[in-house]
Design a protein around this motif. Structure first.
Motif, PDB file in Angstrom:
ATOM      1  N   ASP A  30       0.826  -1.212   0.000  1.00  0.00           N
ATOM      2  CA  ASP A  30       0.000   0.000   0.000  1.00  0.00           C
ATOM      3  C   ASP A  30       0.857   1.257   0.000  1.00  0.00           C
ATOM      4  O   ASP A  30       0.561   2.219  -0.711  1.00  0.00           O
ATOM      5  N   ARG A 133      -1.458  -2.355  -9.009  1.00  0.00           N
ATOM      6  CA  ARG A 133      -2.659  -2.284  -8.171  1.00  0.00           C
ATOM      7  C   ARG A 133      -3.409  -3.630  -8.204  1.00  0.00           C
ATOM      8  O   ARG A 133      -3.812  -4.171  -7.160  1.00  0.00           O
ATOM      9  N   THR A 134      -3.573  -4.174  -9.403  1.00  0.00           N
ATOM     10  CA  THR A 134      -4.257  -5.461  -9.542  1.00  0.00           C
ATOM     11  C   THR A 134      -3.496  -6.556  -8.801  1.00  0.00           C
ATOM     12  O   THR A 134      -4.070  -7.355  -8.058  1.00  0.00           O
ATOM     13  N   LYS A 136      -1.369  -6.296  -6.395  1.00  0.00           N
ATOM     14  CA  LYS A 136      -1.365  -6.088  -4.939  1.00  0.00           C
ATOM     15  C   LYS A 136      -2.631  -6.668  -4.307  1.00  0.00           C
ATOM     16  O   LYS A 136      -2.563  -7.333  -3.269  1.00  0.00           O
ATOM     17  N   GLU A 137      -3.754  -6.475  -4.964  1.00  0.00           N
ATOM     18  CA  GLU A 137      -5.008  -7.014  -4.411  1.00  0.00           C
ATOM     19  C   GLU A 137      -4.995  -8.537  -4.464  1.00  0.00           C
ATOM     20  O   GLU A 137      -5.453  -9.208  -3.532  1.00  0.00           O
ATOM     21  N   THR A 138      -4.464  -9.074  -5.571  1.00  0.00           N
ATOM     22  CA  THR A 138      -4.377 -10.530  -5.697  1.00  0.00           C
ATOM     23  C   THR A 138      -3.501 -11.106  -4.594  1.00  0.00           C
ATOM     24  O   THR A 138      -3.854 -12.100  -3.949  1.00  0.00           O
ATOM     25  N   LYS A 140      -2.716  -9.868  -1.717  1.00  0.00           N
ATOM     26  CA  LYS A 140      -3.356  -9.726  -0.400  1.00  0.00           C
ATOM     27  C   LYS A 140      -4.417 -10.800  -0.188  1.00  0.00           C
ATOM     28  O   LYS A 140      -4.569 -11.354   0.890  1.00  0.00           O
TER      29      LYS A 140
END
Lengths: 231, 92
Positions: A30, A133-134, A136-138, A140
């Motif tokens: 983040d 961004r994509t 990072k969400e994956t 997490k």
């Protein structure tokens, strides 16, 4: 040690600054993302700054062109009334201004290249930031703490290198525009204070030409009157 | 392998072609240490155009670290010297 190894060391130092040391690896993602968004704003500003500087130089170039055209016209006029000395003076000034104008051309071309490169860098960074961004969400959502660590290091290192590169490019562009701004401010002052026109001597030439023209019109009026009186 | 040209993005180069890059790299080291400005500029331009010619640009969607980093094409001779002195390319 080779030159390119040295370059890697330079970039690595920059990257370390960007990454810092953050305890929670998920937080790293983040924080890095926040920094990427900030950098994107910086690049946008950088592109705008370069564009403004370029515009400014182009305006100066246009002003110089007006002076050049004026001197050219004066030289022609002077020749028409048989004053080669005045024509020579005007042309000498023209040659001096032409040198200034050539320097401006080089600077404008340099800034155009900077602008093009930064714009390309901005678009590459924007793509990478979105891809990050994509990712990072994956990471997490899908990875256990241990696996996530590896993935995080991989992508944060990759994006940090991009950020170091783009950050340096913006800084270099800023240094360049700063240098040019100082020089162009000096030229602006010359153009506005009229020092340049004095220096170019065009006002002098103007006065002389006006005198020559006035004289010849007085002569022709006199001749006309003499004719009339004779009648 | 992945090569980054600073200011120009990343490229993918066949490992077999690394020798050519290394050769120019060594020449640049020599030029900088011998104070040969003209040859330095020539070989830096040569290095960058060689990589651009042999390598293909990396899709910006990919996020990977580079194996080699090449300086920007407008790196001046004085800046190159500073890179060698360890002061870095840009302060801060």
């Amino acid at each position: 040690m080779g030159f390119l190894d040295r370059m890697s060391t330079v970039v690595q130092a920059k990257m370390n600054k960007i990454m810092n040391k953050i305890e929670d690896p998920r937080e790293t993602l983040d924080v890095s993302y926040e920094k990427q968004l900030q950098l994107l704003q910086n690049v946008k500003r950088g592109v705008a700054e370069v564009a403004t500087s370029k515009k400014r130089l182009e305006l100066q170039k246009a002003k110089l062109q007006v002076s050049l055209d004026k001197l050219d016209g004066q030289a022609k006029e002077a020749l028409q009334v048989g004053r080669e000395d005045l024509a020579r003076r005007a042309l000498e000034s023209k040659a001096a201004l032409q040198a200034q104008s050539a320097t401006l051309d080089l600077q404008i071309a340099d800034l155009a290249e900077q602008q093009q490169k930064l714009t390309a860098a901005e678009s590459r960074l924007a793509t990478k930031v979105e891809s990050f961004r994509t990712k990072k969400e994956t990471i997490k959502a899908q990875y256990s703490a241990a696996d996530a660590q590896v993935k995080i290091t991989e992508s944060v290192t990759g994006i940090s290198e991009e950020m170091a590169d783009v950050g340096m490019a913006v800084q270099r562009a800023e240094e360049k525009t700063e240098n040019m701004r100082a020089r162009s401010a000096a030229l602006d002052e010359l153009l506005e204070s009229g020092t340049l026109t004095d220096y170019s001597g065009s006002d002098d030439v103007d006065r002389e030409l006006a005198k020559v023209k006035a004289q010849s019109s007085v002569e022709s009026m006199l001749a006309k009157m003499k004719e009339e009186i004779k009648k | 392998m992945i090569i980054r040209i600073l200011g120009d993005g990343q490229f993918r180069l066949d490992d077999n072609l690394l020798d050519r890059v290394n050769k120019i790299d060594n020449q640049i080291v020599n030029h900088v240490s011998q104070g040969n400005k003209a040859e330095y500029s020539k070989d830096l331009a040569n290095l960058i155009s060689t990589v651009k010619e042999l390598a293909s640009p990396l899709d910006p969607v990919e996020i990977v670290p580079s194996d080699i980093i090449i300086p920007p094409s407008d790196l001046s001779f004085e800046e190159a010297r500073r890179v060698f002195c360890g002061d870095g390319l840009i302060k801060g």
